[in-house]
Design an enzyme around this catalytic site. Structure first.
Site, PDB file in Angstrom:
ATOM      1  N   MET A 143     -11.456   4.765   5.473  1.00 46.83           N
ATOM      2  CA  MET A 143     -10.410   5.273   6.367  1.00 46.83           C
ATOM      3  C   MET A 143     -10.877   5.079   7.805  1.00 46.83           C
ATOM      4  O   MET A 143     -11.978   5.501   8.173  1.00 46.83           O
ATOM      5  CB  MET A 143     -10.162   6.765   6.122  1.00 46.83           C
ATOM      6  CG  MET A 143      -9.451   7.125   4.825  1.00 46.83           C
ATOM      7  SD  MET A 143      -7.871   6.318   4.559  1.00 46.83           S
ATOM      8  CE  MET A 143      -6.947   6.756   6.031  1.00 46.83           C
TER       9      MET A 143
ATOM     10  N   HIS B 175       0.849  -1.189   0.000  1.00 49.14           N
ATOM     11  CA  HIS B 175       0.000   0.000   0.000  1.00 49.14           C
ATOM     12  C   HIS B 175       0.892   1.249   0.000  1.00 49.14           C
ATOM     13  O   HIS B 175       1.778   1.391   0.832  1.00 49.14           O
ATOM     14  CB  HIS B 175      -0.884  -0.034   1.258  1.00 49.14           C
ATOM     15  CG  HIS B 175      -1.860   1.090   1.360  1.00 49.14           C
ATOM     16  ND1 HIS B 175      -3.080   1.087   0.719  1.00 49.14           N
ATOM     17  CD2 HIS B 175      -1.806   2.265   2.048  1.00 49.14           C
ATOM     18  CE1 HIS B 175      -3.735   2.200   1.009  1.00 49.14           C
ATOM     19  NE2 HIS B 175      -2.982   2.941   1.818  1.00 49.14           N
TER      20      HIS B 175
ATOM     21  N   ASP C   3      -8.158   1.116   6.359  1.00 50.12           N
ATOM     22  CA  ASP C   3      -6.837   1.757   6.425  1.00 50.12           C
ATOM     23  C   ASP C   3      -6.755   2.684   7.628  1.00 50.12           C
ATOM     24  O   ASP C   3      -7.472   3.679   7.705  1.00 50.12           O
ATOM     25  CB  ASP C   3      -6.642   2.550   5.118  1.00 50.12           C
ATOM     26  CG  ASP C   3      -5.278   3.205   4.997  1.00 50.12           C
ATOM     27  OD1 ASP C   3      -4.438   3.034   5.900  1.00 50.12           O
ATOM     28  OD2 ASP C   3      -5.068   3.894   3.981  1.00 50.12           O
TER      29      ASP C   3
ATOM     30  N   MET D 238      -4.051  10.763  -1.839  1.00 50.09           N
ATOM     31  CA  MET D 238      -4.597  11.798  -0.932  1.00 50.09           C
ATOM     32  C   MET D 238      -4.093  13.134  -1.437  1.00 50.09           C
ATOM     33  O   MET D 238      -3.261  13.796  -0.810  1.00 50.09           O
ATOM     34  CB  MET D 238      -4.121  11.521   0.504  1.00 50.09           C
ATOM     35  CG  MET D 238      -4.840  10.349   1.138  1.00 50.09           C
ATOM     36  SD  MET D 238      -3.991   9.721   2.590  1.00 50.09           S
ATOM     37  CE  MET D 238      -2.821   8.646   1.786  1.00 50.09           C
TER      38      MET D 238
ATOM     39  N   HIS E 202      -2.891   4.824  -2.988  1.00 51.23           N
ATOM     40  CA  HIS E 202      -3.955   5.580  -2.316  1.00 51.23           C
ATOM     41  C   HIS E 202      -3.636   7.068  -2.482  1.00 51.23           C
ATOM     42  O   HIS E 202      -2.703   7.580  -1.874  1.00 51.23           O
ATOM     43  CB  HIS E 202      -3.966   5.142  -0.836  1.00 51.23           C
ATOM     44  CG  HIS E 202      -4.880   5.921   0.041  1.00 51.23           C
ATOM     45  ND1 HIS E 202      -4.823   5.848   1.432  1.00 51.23           N
ATOM     46  CD2 HIS E 202      -5.893   6.779  -0.232  1.00 51.23           C
ATOM     47  CE1 HIS E 202      -5.744   6.620   1.955  1.00 51.23           C
ATOM     48  NE2 HIS E 202      -6.410   7.214   0.979  1.00 51.23           N
TER      49      HIS E 202
ATOM     50  N   MET F 216       0.626  11.778  -0.696  1.00 50.61           N
ATOM     51  CA  MET F 216       0.084  12.951   0.011  1.00 50.61           C
ATOM     52  C   MET F 216       0.716  14.225  -0.525  1.00 50.61           C
ATOM     53  O   MET F 216       1.927  14.264  -0.756  1.00 50.61           O
ATOM     54  CB  MET F 216       0.409  12.839   1.501  1.00 50.61           C
ATOM     55  CG  MET F 216      -0.113  11.578   2.145  1.00 50.61           C
ATOM     56  SD  MET F 216       0.385  11.519   3.869  1.00 50.61           S
ATOM     57  CE  MET F 216      -0.428   9.998   4.369  1.00 50.61           C
TER      58      MET F 216
ATOM     59  N   ASP G  10       0.968   5.393   0.022  1.00 55.49           N
ATOM     60  CA  ASP G  10       0.193   6.598   0.348  1.00 55.49           C
ATOM     61  C   ASP G  10       0.798   7.824  -0.304  1.00 55.49           C
ATOM     62  O   ASP G  10       1.926   8.210   0.004  1.00 55.49           O
ATOM     63  CB  ASP G  10       0.191   6.807   1.869  1.00 55.49           C
ATOM     64  CG  ASP G  10      -0.670   5.774   2.570  1.00 55.49           C
ATOM     65  OD1 ASP G  10      -1.840   5.629   2.186  1.00 55.49           O
ATOM     66  OD2 ASP G  10      -0.165   5.125   3.501  1.00 55.49           O
TER      67      ASP G  10
HETATM   68  C1  DX5 Z   1      -2.948   7.359   6.599  1.00 54.42           C
HETATM   69  C2  DX5 Z   1      -2.559   6.373   5.514  1.00 54.42           C
HETATM   70  C3  DX5 Z   1      -2.330   4.993   5.993  1.00 54.42           C
HETATM   71  C4  DX5 Z   1      -1.213   4.832   6.990  1.00 54.42           C
HETATM   72  C5  DX5 Z   1      -1.669   3.792   7.964  1.00 54.42           C
HETATM   73  O1  DX5 Z   1      -3.374   8.548   6.012  1.00 54.42           O
HETATM   74  O2  DX5 Z   1      -3.550   6.317   4.506  1.00 54.42           O
HETATM   75  O3  DX5 Z   1      -2.158   4.080   4.908  1.00 54.42           O
HETATM   76  O4  DX5 Z   1       0.011   4.431   6.450  1.00 54.42           O
HETATM   77  O5  DX5 Z   1      -0.741   3.682   8.981  1.00 54.42           O
HETATM   78  P1  DX5 Z   1      -1.083   2.931  10.345  1.00 54.42           P
HETATM   79  O6  DX5 Z   1      -1.347   1.495  10.004  1.00 54.42           O
HETATM   80  O7  DX5 Z   1       0.163   3.139  11.171  1.00 54.42           O
HETATM   81  O8  DX5 Z   1      -2.295   3.608  10.929  1.00 54.42           O
HETATM   82 ZN    ZN Z   2      -3.475   4.696   2.919  1.00 49.32          ZN
END
Ligand code: DX5
Ligand code: ZN
Length: 218
Positions: free
Chosen positions: A136, A32, A174, A67, A65, A36, A34
């Site tokens: 989420m 996965h 997630d 964001m 993912h 951002m 992320d």
């Molecule tokens: C948060 C991310 C997650 C994050 C989860 O915005 O989308 O994917 O990496 O991390 P944990 O498992 O530590 O909550």
């Molecule tokens: Zn994520």
């Protein structure tokens, strides 16, 4: 088959390749990633170059993912970088249906994401077009936050809508997923479990992944 997706946000970026190969050898099902932008969420992570480098060190599918604001402008680039699944948020998307189609036009899986404050019913009209829904279970932006319990209720509600309509949509969760709660999240109806800090901050990643898999019945 339910799946464990380590989130590399919590990995040691100076040893990213090693960390990913270790997770893969321990039985992780996908990686996965992320993305951002410091605008949609209050943090900045990495972009397509990292995805393309990660793609070279693993055979696992990459779940990206997004964001970010205007995700439609970056989908083609993340596809080219090696994404096998791309998810976009409901909250910043005026044309979610179109963006899901844009993702699927590349022959990869498209996901719709909901923040903790957004009701499941918001997705009813696009579910037919979503291969998966990412719920989420923390407010997006950072790893290591606490799981929001109300997510369990949302999973159940979403599962009911999916079954009622005969869709194949999978449910991904997630945020804050760890050994103490993964079984109840699975029992509520989730299919894919994103785990960042619970895997990468652990001394024994293999033991955690194995235990998680047994808790979700794999
Ligand atoms: C948060 C991310 C997650 C994050 C989860 O915005 O989308 O994917 O990496 O991390 P944990 O498992 O530590 O909550
Ligand atoms: Zn994520």
């Amino acid at each position: 088959m339910k799946k464990i997706l380590p989130s590399i946000l919590s990995a040691d970026f100076s040893r990213l390749g090693e960390e990913i190969r270790e997770a893969e050898s321990c039985g992780a099902d996908m990686i996965h990633c992320d993305i951002m932008d410091g605008r949609f969420v209050p943090n900045i992570s990495f972009g397509p170059k990292v995805i393309s480098d990660v793609n070279k060190v693993t055979d696992l599918p990459l779940d990206v993912h997004l964001m970010i604001e205007n995700p439609e402008n970056f989908i083609d680039e993340f596809y080219k970088a090696g994404a096998d699944m791309i998810s976009v948020h409901y909250e910043n998307n005026y044309h979610l249906d179109r963006v899901l189609q844009q993702i699927k036009s590349h022959g990869i899986k498209a996901g719709a994401v909901l923040n903790p404050a957004t009701p499941v019913s918001s997705l009813e009209n696009v579910l037919y077009n979503a291969d998966y829904v990412l719920l989420m279970s923390v407010n997006p932006g950072f790893g290591g936050q606490k799981f929001i319990e109300n997510t369990l209720r949302k999973i159940g509600e979403l599962k009911e809508i999916i079954i009622k309509n005969g869709y194949n949509t999978e449910i991904e969760v997630d945020g804050g997923v760890d050994l103490t709660n993964i079984k109840s999240i699975s029992d509520a109806g989730a299919d894919m479990f994103v785990c960042g800090s619970s895997i990468f901050n652990s001394e024994d990643k293999c033991a955690v992944i194995k235990k998680m898999k047994s808790l979700i019945g794999n």
